[in-house]
Design a protein around this motif. Sequence first.
Motif, PDB file in Angstrom:
ATOM      1  N   THR A 164     -45.156  -4.642 -55.948  1.00 50.40           N
ATOM      2  CA  THR A 164     -45.531  -4.917 -54.492  1.00 50.40           C
ATOM      3  C   THR A 164     -45.442  -6.389 -54.468  1.00 50.40           C
ATOM      4  O   THR A 164     -45.995  -7.335 -55.336  1.00 50.40           O
ATOM      5  CB  THR A 164     -46.811  -4.624 -54.105  1.00 50.40           C
ATOM      6  N   PRO A 165     -44.828  -7.113 -53.420  1.00 50.79           N
ATOM      7  CA  PRO A 165     -44.617  -8.544 -53.194  1.00 50.79           C
ATOM      8  C   PRO A 165     -46.270  -9.078 -53.037  1.00 50.79           C
ATOM      9  O   PRO A 165     -46.990  -8.500 -52.517  1.00 50.79           O
ATOM     10  CB  PRO A 165     -44.087  -8.598 -51.846  1.00 50.79           C
ATOM     11  N   VAL A 166     -46.291 -10.397 -53.318  1.00 52.24           N
ATOM     12  CA  VAL A 166     -47.450 -11.232 -53.312  1.00 52.24           C
ATOM     13  C   VAL A 166     -47.649 -11.352 -51.749  1.00 52.24           C
ATOM     14  O   VAL A 166     -46.561 -11.619 -51.021  1.00 52.24           O
ATOM     15  CB  VAL A 166     -47.487 -12.420 -54.166  1.00 52.24           C
ATOM     16  N   ALA A 193     -38.082 -16.728 -45.520  1.00 51.80           N
ATOM     17  CA  ALA A 193     -37.199 -15.693 -45.541  1.00 51.80           C
ATOM     18  C   ALA A 193     -37.735 -14.383 -46.506  1.00 51.80           C
ATOM     19  O   ALA A 193     -37.161 -13.166 -46.347  1.00 51.80           O
ATOM     20  CB  ALA A 193     -36.060 -15.945 -46.468  1.00 51.80           C
ATOM     21  N   SER A 194     -38.946 -14.784 -47.371  1.00 49.00           N
ATOM     22  CA  SER A 194     -39.202 -13.292 -48.208  1.00 49.00           C
ATOM     23  C   SER A 194     -40.671 -13.885 -48.880  1.00 49.00           C
ATOM     24  O   SER A 194     -40.946 -14.983 -48.993  1.00 49.00           O
ATOM     25  CB  SER A 194     -38.219 -13.317 -49.550  1.00 49.00           C
ATOM     26  N   PRO A 195     -41.440 -12.744 -49.194  1.00 47.38           N
ATOM     27  CA  PRO A 195     -42.814 -13.014 -49.632  1.00 47.38           C
ATOM     28  C   PRO A 195     -42.559 -13.544 -51.168  1.00 47.38           C
ATOM     29  O   PRO A 195     -43.458 -14.010 -51.588  1.00 47.38           O
ATOM     30  CB  PRO A 195     -43.384 -11.866 -49.674  1.00 47.38           C
ATOM     31  N   ARG A 196     -41.289 -13.307 -51.607  1.00 46.67           N
ATOM     32  CA  ARG A 196     -41.364 -13.839 -52.983  1.00 46.67           C
ATOM     33  C   ARG A 196     -41.057 -15.626 -52.865  1.00 46.67           C
ATOM     34  O   ARG A 196     -40.971 -16.308 -53.985  1.00 46.67           O
ATOM     35  CB  ARG A 196     -39.853 -13.606 -53.577  1.00 46.67           C
ATOM     36  N   MET A 197     -40.983 -16.207 -51.841  1.00 43.84           N
ATOM     37  CA  MET A 197     -40.790 -17.608 -51.648  1.00 43.84           C
ATOM     38  C   MET A 197     -41.956 -18.527 -52.318  1.00 43.84           C
ATOM     39  O   MET A 197     -42.841 -18.260 -51.574  1.00 43.84           O
ATOM     40  CB  MET A 197     -40.241 -18.053 -50.427  1.00 43.84           C
ATOM     41  N   GLN A 198     -41.603 -19.139 -53.328  1.00 43.51           N
ATOM     42  CA  GLN A 198     -42.886 -19.848 -54.070  1.00 43.51           C
ATOM     43  C   GLN A 198     -42.688 -21.435 -53.690  1.00 43.51           C
ATOM     44  O   GLN A 198     -43.550 -21.825 -53.569  1.00 43.51           O
ATOM     45  CB  GLN A 198     -42.624 -19.808 -55.594  1.00 43.51           C
TER      46      GLN A 198
END
Length: 349
Positions: A17-19, A170-175
């Motif tokens: 699950t995305p953060v 763009a995404s919940p992955r973007m850190q």
Amino acid sequence: MRSPKDFFRPLAVGAPTPVREVPFRPSRMIHFFDPGNEKMAAKVPSIAPTVDVLLGNLEDAVAADRKEAARSGLVKIAKATDFGDTQLWTRINSLDSPWALDDLLTLVTEIGDKLDVIMVPKVEGAEDIHYVDRLLAQLEAKAQVRRPILVHAILETATGVANVEEIAGASPRMQGISLGPADLAASRRMKTTRVGGGHPGYLVREDPHGTDGAAPRATFQQDLWHYTLARMVDACAAHGILPYYGPFGDIKDITACEDQFRNAFLLGCVGAWSLHPVQIGIAKKVFSPAPADVAWARKVIEAMGDGTGAVMIDGKMQDDATYKQCQVVVELAEALAARDPELRDAYAA
Ligand code: 1VU
Ligand code: MG
């Protein structure tokens, strides 16, 4: 465009699950090394405890005929090394290169459980992040990686700068995002051949004084990177992700490197890249708030009670806004102190 309701759904069956929040982990220096270079690779176990992030670089600075050696070197190092609290990142090759797909396929399936963040170079828009996002989900599911690998974009093309807000969200992955001044200079056709830093020709000149204008006029060097860095910091803050200054190429000029890093720190960045061991200490010094600033911030917070109203401290007005400014400094100091015993003592004093 995906519905906001689906934004936090995994993009592949079986993917983690995305953060919802980017975890704030100290990342004052992202230390670059070439995993295919035996001398550098040999230094990894001793460098790892001294840096916040170790990054196995596969892209620029790795020769075309050494790409596979770098990739397999990183797999070997990641499997053999206990990195402790230090994060392991990689920079893959650009998405238009012949190597990017194999970089992702190999790294996620072989060492996906050890990789915290994948840095993607030359990101031009949200579509680049969407591509990586879906592919990572598929590979995480295949390799049974239990927590999502995050994505970091390098801002190093004119198109990327034009689209920086959509990249950040763009995404919940973007850190986070790093400024890449060398490729960006080339993309914009800027006329500097330096990697970051100032340029003596980029200046403003004092007005002429005296009747004939013959008196000497002082010049003041300006910062070529201010606009881009400030824009990137705003995009990152607006999307709850972390901004970084990137590389400083004049390894011998430790003074100008420190200045460049400090400008970035003051403007909101949390770290910078270290390209050589000498830059590790510079980043550590600059991106850790000075103990006197932390003490001052604590004093203001204490005097402000619930954080509302106005008080005078040492002749300076403090109110709700300065309370928040001081919280930024204290929160950073506490996060760094939890990782670094030297800072814990310095901030406690
Ligand atoms: O003492 P030894 O000979 O055993 O080791 C050398 C050297 O191998 C080592 N060293 C490093 N170790 C770990 N990580 C590093 N980044 C690193 N850099 C050097 O330290 C010992 C002393 O080195 P030196 O002072 O003799 O330096 P060299 O001439 O060997 O190397 C200098 C460069 C700049 C070439 C080297 O540090 C390097 O390749 N750094 C990484 C460059 C990089 O990753 N560039 C890509 C990011 S920047 C970008 O993309 C846009 C511009
Ligand atoms: Mg680049």
